[in-house]
Design a protein around this motif. Structure first.
Motif, short mmCIF file in Angstrom:
data_model
loop_
_atom_site.label_atom_id
_atom_site.label_comp_id
_atom_site.label_asym_id
_atom_site.label_seq_id
_atom_site.Cartn_x
_atom_site.Cartn_y
_atom_site.Cartn_z
N SER A 89 2.11 2.54 1.56
CA SER A 89 2.67 3.04 0.30
C SER A 89 1.57 3.29 -0.72
O SER A 89 1.75 4.10 -1.63
CB SER A 89 3.66 2.02 -0.27
OG SER A 89 4.75 1.88 0.61
N SER A 90 0.44 2.64 -0.54
CA SER A 90 -0.68 2.80 -1.46
C SER A 90 -1.69 3.86 -1.01
O SER A 90 -2.70 4.07 -1.67
CB SER A 90 -1.40 1.46 -1.63
OG SER A 90 -1.86 0.99 -0.37
N SER A 91 -1.42 4.54 0.11
CA SER A 91 -2.33 5.57 0.60
C SER A 91 -2.39 6.73 -0.38
O SER A 91 -1.41 7.03 -1.08
CB SER A 91 -1.87 6.09 1.96
OG SER A 91 -1.97 5.10 2.95
N GLU A 92 -3.53 7.38 -0.42
CA GLU A 92 -3.70 8.52 -1.31
C GLU A 92 -2.66 9.60 -1.00
O GLU A 92 -2.43 9.96 0.15
CB GLU A 92 -5.10 9.12 -1.15
CG GLU A 92 -5.38 10.22 -2.14
CD GLU A 92 -6.83 10.70 -2.11
OE1 GLU A 92 -7.03 11.86 -2.44
OE2 GLU A 92 -7.71 9.90 -1.76
N GLY A 93 -1.98 10.06 -2.04
CA GLY A 93 -0.98 11.11 -1.88
C GLY A 93 0.39 10.62 -1.47
O GLY A 93 1.32 11.42 -1.33
N ALA A 94 0.54 9.32 -1.23
CA ALA A 94 1.84 8.78 -0.80
C ALA A 94 2.91 9.09 -1.85
O ALA A 94 2.66 9.04 -3.04
CB ALA A 94 1.75 7.28 -0.57
N LEU A 95 4.09 9.44 -1.36
CA LEU A 95 5.21 9.73 -2.24
C LEU A 95 6.10 8.49 -2.34
O LEU A 95 6.66 8.06 -1.33
CB LEU A 95 6.03 10.91 -1.70
CG LEU A 95 5.28 12.22 -1.54
CD1 LEU A 95 6.14 13.24 -0.81
CD2 LEU A 95 4.83 12.75 -2.89
#
Length: 152
Positions: A43-49
């Motif tokens: 959920s904290s990944s870059e670009g995660a919605l």
């Protein structure tokens, strides 16, 4: 359809993989007949919605989120992935993570173990996205070994 999602890679008629789709990409994914989206990113990944599950399910597709820490993937993450793939067997599924690295490694393992593809067929799909680092290579070797297989 030509998807403009990062690291898009069609694996078969039933499986497509990519990096993180943008919100408006999910409508195109649904229009192309995909019945489920599986997300392996954190959920904290870059670009995660933050509302990705809501977006996907509002379009009539199933949604499964298996957060796999990039620096700490486990065989249990893969086994959960394999169970989800068995559930969606014979239905078009879109698999993604942040950059298609987690997904490409798991699809490689799935193809070798559950689809019985030789490395000569499964390997190029992995290599098209990346060469796994030592953490992921060790995981791949461990999982293949547990199924009586070897890496290349």
């Amino acid at each position: 359809m030509d998807f403009r999602i990062s690291n898009f890679l069609p694996v078969s008629e039933m499986i497509a993989t990519s990096g993180q789709p943008e919100e408006n990409d999910f409508g195109d994914i649904a229009e192309q007949g995909y019945q489920a989206v599986v997300n392996l990113a954190m959920s904290s990944s870059e670009g995660a919605l933050p509302n990705e599950g809501d977006i996907v399910t509002s379009l009539g597709m199933g949604y499964v989120h298996i957060p796999v820490p990039f620096d700490r993937p486990t065989p249990q993450h893969f086994e959960l992935f394999a169970a989800v793939m068995a559930h969606y067997q014979n239905r078009p599924v879109w698999l993604h993570c942040a950059l298609n690295m987690r997904v490409s490694a798991f699809v490689y393992l799935y193809n070798r173990i559950y689809r019985a593809l030789p490395d000569s067929d499964a390997g190029p799909l992995l290599a098209a996205i990346w060469r796994p680092d030592s953490t992921w290579r060790a995981l791949i070797e461990e999982i293949l070994s547990s199924h009586g297989l070897t890496l290349r």
